[in-house]
Design a protein around this motif. Structure first.
Motif, PDB file in Angstrom:
ATOM      1  N   THR A   1       2.341   5.784  -3.301  1.00 14.86           N
ATOM      2  CA  THR A   1       3.706   6.223  -3.385  1.00 14.86           C
ATOM      3  C   THR A   1       3.282   7.001  -5.197  1.00 14.86           C
ATOM      4  O   THR A   1       3.390   8.285  -5.388  1.00 14.86           O
ATOM      5  CB  THR A   1       4.938   6.131  -3.010  1.00 14.86           C
TER       6      THR A   1
ATOM      7  N   GLU B   1      -4.853   1.659   4.643  1.00 13.62           N
ATOM      8  CA  GLU B   1      -3.753   1.781   5.727  1.00 13.62           C
ATOM      9  C   GLU B   1      -4.473   2.389   7.478  1.00 13.62           C
ATOM     10  O   GLU B   1      -3.513   2.038   8.389  1.00 13.62           O
ATOM     11  CB  GLU B   1      -2.623   2.831   5.530  1.00 13.62           C
TER      12      GLU B   1
ATOM     13  N   TYR C   1       0.984  -1.407  -0.036  1.00 14.27           N
ATOM     14  CA  TYR C   1       0.300  -0.182  -0.309  1.00 14.27           C
ATOM     15  C   TYR C   1       0.455   0.962   0.044  1.00 14.27           C
ATOM     16  O   TYR C   1       0.291   2.203  -0.617  1.00 14.27           O
ATOM     17  CB  TYR C   1      -1.023  -0.050   1.384  1.00 14.27           C
ATOM     18  N   ARG C   2       1.727   0.835   0.552  1.00 16.21           N
ATOM     19  CA  ARG C   2       2.311   3.046   0.562  1.00 16.21           C
ATOM     20  C   ARG C   2       3.719   2.645  -0.664  1.00 16.21           C
ATOM     21  O   ARG C   2       3.215   3.911  -0.947  1.00 16.21           O
ATOM     22  CB  ARG C   2       4.007   2.521   1.513  1.00 16.21           C
ATOM     23  N   GLU C   3       3.713   1.747  -1.469  1.00 12.58           N
ATOM     24  CA  GLU C   3       4.215   1.802  -2.843  1.00 12.58           C
ATOM     25  C   GLU C   3       3.238   2.662  -3.846  1.00 12.58           C
ATOM     26  O   GLU C   3       3.033   3.461  -4.311  1.00 12.58           O
ATOM     27  CB  GLU C   3       5.322   0.445  -3.221  1.00 12.58           C
TER      28      GLU C   3
END
Length: 958
Positions: free
Chosen positions: A338, A364, A333-335
């Motif tokens: 981005t 998240e 999820y963080r990628e």
């Protein structure tokens, strides 16, 4: 020129005067410090959500009183509520600098750092708070939440385990523990670590076996399908115990390489670099890994393919969608975020990208930021009912997160924003009620609940209303609500249960406030509906026992036993009530039955012992010492070490003068507890009574060593003195006359020896005269025949220069229990041709610290008969070591040493004497005495002559 100088001086003086007046006015007419009023006003404005005005008022108050920490903290809170984090942080930091123990300031500091996403600063703040309040539960829970956000898994695990060990049944801690391990499971799942995720979920199930969220995570394919081989499990286990092991790190890297999991393999390689930086094999392996990974991902991974497209054409929207979708599907999820943010930088108003970001934030669990995006989208499409519902749901989720972090103010703010969109939303109102209740703001909780009830028209919400009223201590109002529910729904047992709980809590609260009559009303109301309610019965037993209404207490124990005949608690309480009523035999039967049924339960044995002790004390009060001894012995049969029973038996035996029996129990007590000072003191007293002073003195010395006090030191010195058998003394008698120049002085050396039945001693008296040196030898003895009778005998011989030739004396004394005695005796005196025989009668009596002795003598000389009397009084001090004495005499006594040489001339004269003296003894060994006597003799019708005696003595025992 002179005029100019005068004018200039007048101008200067005027300016100075005006300046002084202005300064005085500023002092005299300065506005009063009303910072307290401004604080109250700022609080009201904050509650009314008039934040700008609250800030202005708070600033004005601080300008008047800069050290007003409460007001500065309020200003920081208002800045926090308006999202001005830097200003909020500044003022809260100022408060903490001035007061390092200000708990609310720590709360605000933590909230500011969390809300502004400065999680490491938040962790520092919560550590500071825990330094001031080390074991405060809410702070520890806040720290756990922050550690979870930061991803500090190991530290979070340690803290979570510590909390659950300390309070395994605490609901708040259980909830935090479950949330922590659910978060760990999500992380491990995203990292494709299924075994670690399953381990975290197992910890959740240990606390809450039915947790739905954990079951959903456990059932997902990526956890159920991916399992580790035996080798993988072994590698994980080895690395967990030894994370730096080169051998096992290389095995893990090779396994990942074989599974074509190159990204993870490269991560393990970096770990090997960190712990083994000089390893050549690892350096050579890196190039091979990267080459294999490049070929693999280029040919097989669409994510890498689309990513390479974007690198060449960043504006390609289709490639961007694919990259975001692939990253999301993999749990990265963080990628994905981005890439979404990169797209939004090019297209800030893209609804599609904003929706994707909204989804990612929700994944998240960043509900607050997600709700902001939902709010922006709702502003674009106000009629979008789905977005409206989603916005409200996100605000509710955000509020729950803030509640879990103990940030109730921010939670309420989120719910207020949700209500602005949908004022009739029952879920929002319910969350607000719960949040107010968590703050113990019951008035606002009840007010909001009324609004929810009016919206849903749901009578069953009134059960929660009753619960809140009960929590608020408004028991009668809660009871009325529950009574209405019972009347409306008589078949719902839940309402009757709640009514019973309400009355029990009301009774308990009233009991704590010592409102016993009102508490009894509430508890009896419970029994009217539920006659077998054990808790109400127990409360009533305790209540009536506390108020000493023992008949009522006994009634409710019987009522309880009728429903619960084997209830141990009620049986024990019944025994206690019977003991308080003095019905010891019944009480002991109750507890004895419990003790027989449960022989290993210490509390029943203790209760039985307490009953026996109470019975013994009662027997002592009515002087039934045999009954008391029987009960004390029964206690010792159960617990030979019981100090109360031991001490009381010893005291009774000593009171009865049964010293051998007392010594038996003393010896038993000292075997269990050799350092028991009180018992050793009793043994010393018993030995003293038995006149075994050597043993008594040894015990008294030990007592003084264990407890060095003045009393113990004095007693040890006294007993030590009783072991001494010898005494040496020096005495000096000086007599002066107003009718003669002659001096009559006598010096005496004395030795006395103590033996078992009394004392025997001798004296040498010396007197210098113009006619020669007078010498006299004396011996005397006190002999005890038995405790009631003793004798005194005296024999003296002199050379007639200053002493009679012969003095003989004997007396027999009888003592009585009231500290009195009587005595009869004879005295014989011979000097030249004088022969004198006297008969003595004496009586003495001790009254407290006073001792009085009256003596009378009948004296025969040839054909003459005379008499004399002496009254002696003493006042004893310092444990009868010292005394003051007075003497009044009439006539000349045959025991008066200062006048025996003149006895024949004085016998017929009217003689009066008065004397006073003082004797001081040091440590029962050395005595110093001084005595003065005035003697007046009538030698003619109007002629008197006077004699003055001074007697000084020094005696030492050894």
């Amino acid at each position: 020129m002179g005029t100019f100088r005068i004018t200039f001086r007048i101008l200067i003086v005027g300016i100075l005067l005006l300046s002084g007046i202005s300064s005085a006015q500023s002092q005299w007419f300065r506005s009063k410090d009303n910072a307290d009023e401004m604080y109250e006003q700022a609080v009201q404005l904050t509650n009314q959500k008039n934040y700008n005005r609250a800030i202005a008022v708070a600033k004005e108050g601080l300008s008047q009183r800069p050290e007003f920490t409460d007001l500065e903290l309020l200003l920081g809170r208002v800045y926090m509520l308006t999202g001005q984090w830097d200003l909020a942080r500044k003022h809260v930091d100022n408060v903490l600098k001035n007061d390092e123990k200000y708990l609310d300031a720590y709360y605000y500091k933590i909230n500011i750092e969390v809300s502004s996403k400065h999680y490491k600063s938040a962790l520092t703040a919560v550590d500071g708070a825990l330094k001031a309040y080390p074991n405060r539960k809410d702070l520890l829970l806040r720290k756990l939440g922050i550690l979870d956000v930061l991803g500090y898994i190991a530290e979070g695990n340690n803290l979570a385990d510590r909390l659950i060990r300390q309070a395994p049944r605490d609901k708040d801690i259980q909830q935090a523990y479950i949330g922590h391990h659910l978060e760990n499971a999500r992380r491990y799942r995203a990292q494709d670590l299924p075994s670690a995720a399953i381990s975290s979920l197992d910890k959740v199930f240990a606390i809450d076996p039915g947790n739905l969220e954990a079951r959903e995570l456990m059932g997902t394919s990526d956890l159920s399908v991916h399992t580790r081989s035996t080798m993988a499990n072994q590698i994980s286990a080895e690395l967990e115990s030894n994370p730096t092991s080169y051998e096992w790190l290389m095995k893990k890297l090779n396994m990942l390489r074989e599974d074509l999991r190159y990204a993870e393999a490269l991560t393990v390689l970096q770990t090997i670099y960190r712990y083994h930086p000089n390893d050549g094999v690892a350096r050579a392996l890196e190039r091979e890994l990267r080459e294999e990974a490049a070929v693999f991902y280029t040919q097989t991974d669409p994510y890498m393919l689309y990513q390479s497209i974007l690198e060449k054409d960043p504006s390609n929207r289709e490639a961007l969608r694919k990259v975001i979708g692939l990253a999301t599907s993999r749990g990265a999820y963080r990628e994905a975020m981005t890439w979404v943010n990169a797209g939004l930088r090019r297209e800030p108003s893209s609804t599609e990208l904003l929706l994707l970001k909204l989804d990612l934030l929700e994944y998240e669990r960043q509900f607050s930021e997600a709700s902001q995006i939902a709010g922006n989208l709702l502003q674009r499409s106000p009629s979008n009912t789905d977005m409206r519902a989603r916005y409200v749901d996100l605000k509710i989720a955000s509020s729950r997160y803030y509640v879990s972090q103990q940030q109730n103010d921010l939670a309420l703010r989120e719910l207020e924003l949700a209500l602005e969109i949908n004022p009739q939303d029952s879920s929002v109102l319910e969350s607000m009620v719960n949040t107010y209740a968590a703050q113990r703001n019951y008035d606002r909780a009840l007010e909001t609940l009324e609004q929810q009830i009016s919206v849903t028209n749901n009578d069953h919400l009134k059960l929660k209303q009753a619960s809140l009223l009960t929590d608020a201590g408004r028991f009668d109002e809660a009871g009325d609500v529950l009574q209405d529910l019972i009347n409306a729904y008589p078949d719902v047992p839940q309402y009757l249960t709640a009514f019973t709980e309400n009355r029990l809590r009301a009774g308990n609260r009233l009991l704590q406030d010592d409102e016993y009559a009102l508490a009894a009303q509430q508890l009896r109301a419970v029994l009217r509906r539920d006659t077998n309610n054990r808790e109400a019965i127990n409360y009533l037993i305790n209540l009536y026992s506390a108020t000493n209404e023992l008949d009522s207490a006994l009634y409710f124990t019987d009522l309880g036993l009728a429903s619960y005949p084997q209830d141990r608690e009620i049986l024990l309480k019944r025994s206690s009530v019977l003991t308080s009523m003095g019905r010891f035999d019944e009480a002991n039967r109750e507890v004895r039955s419990l003790m027989d049924r449960y022989p290993y339960t210490i509390r029943y044995r203790d209760a039985y012992t307490e009953n026996l002790l109470s019975a013994a004390n009662q027997a002592k009060r009515i002087n039934n010492l045999d009954g008391a001894l029987d009960n004390y012995r029964a206690v010792l049969a159960i617990n030979p070490k019981d100090s109360v029973a031991q001490l009381n038996i010893i005291n009774i035996q000593m009171e009865r003068l049964a010293y051998d029996s007392a010594q038996y129990y003393i010896q038993q007590s000292l075997q269990w507890n050799p350092n028991w000072t009180d018992i050793r003191l009793r043994r010393a007293q018993a030995y003293e009574a038995q006149r075994d002073f050597l043993r008594a003195s040894a015990d008294a010395d030990t007592v003084y060593t264990q407890q060095p006090s003045v009393i113990n030191r004095d007693y040890a010195a006294y007993l030590k003195s009783r072991t001494l058998k010898n005494q040496f003394g020096m005495h000096f008698l000086r007599s002066r006359y107003d009718y003669s120049e002659d001096k009559y002085d006598i010096a005496t050396l004395e030795y006395i020896r103590t033996f078992k039945k009394g004392t025997i001693g001798g004296r040498i008296n010396y007197a210098g005269r113009a006619s020669g040196t007078g010498l006299q030898a004396e011996t005397e003895m006190y002999y005890t025949h038995n405790p009631k009778w003793y004798s005194y005998a005296h024999l003296a011989f002199g050379n007639q220069v200053a002493f009679p030739q012969v003095r003989l004396g004997y007396s027999l004394y009888r003592t009585f229990k009231n500290e009195s005695e009587v005595g009869l005796g004879v005295r014989y005196l011979q000097r030249d041709t004088l022969r004198s025989t006297s008969v003595l009668g004496a009586y003495s009596k001790t009254i407290g610290d006073f001792w009085v002795n009256l003596r009378g003598y009948a004296v025969w000389e040839a054909q003459d008969i005379a008499s004399s009397f002496a009254l002696v009084g003493r006042y004893y001090m310092n444990n009868r070591q010292d005394f003051l004495s007075t003497t009044i005499g009439l006539g000349t006594s045959p025991d008066d040493r200062s006048r025996l040489i003149q006895f024949s001339q004085l016998t017929g004269l009217l003689t009066r004497s008065v004397g006073a003296g003082y004797q001081r003894t040091f440590q029962y060994r050395t005595s110093l005495g001084i005595n003065g006597t005035w003697i007046s003799q009538k030698v003619g019708p109007q002629n008197f002559q006077n004699q003055y005696d001074l007697y000084i003595s020094v005696m030492r025992r050894f």
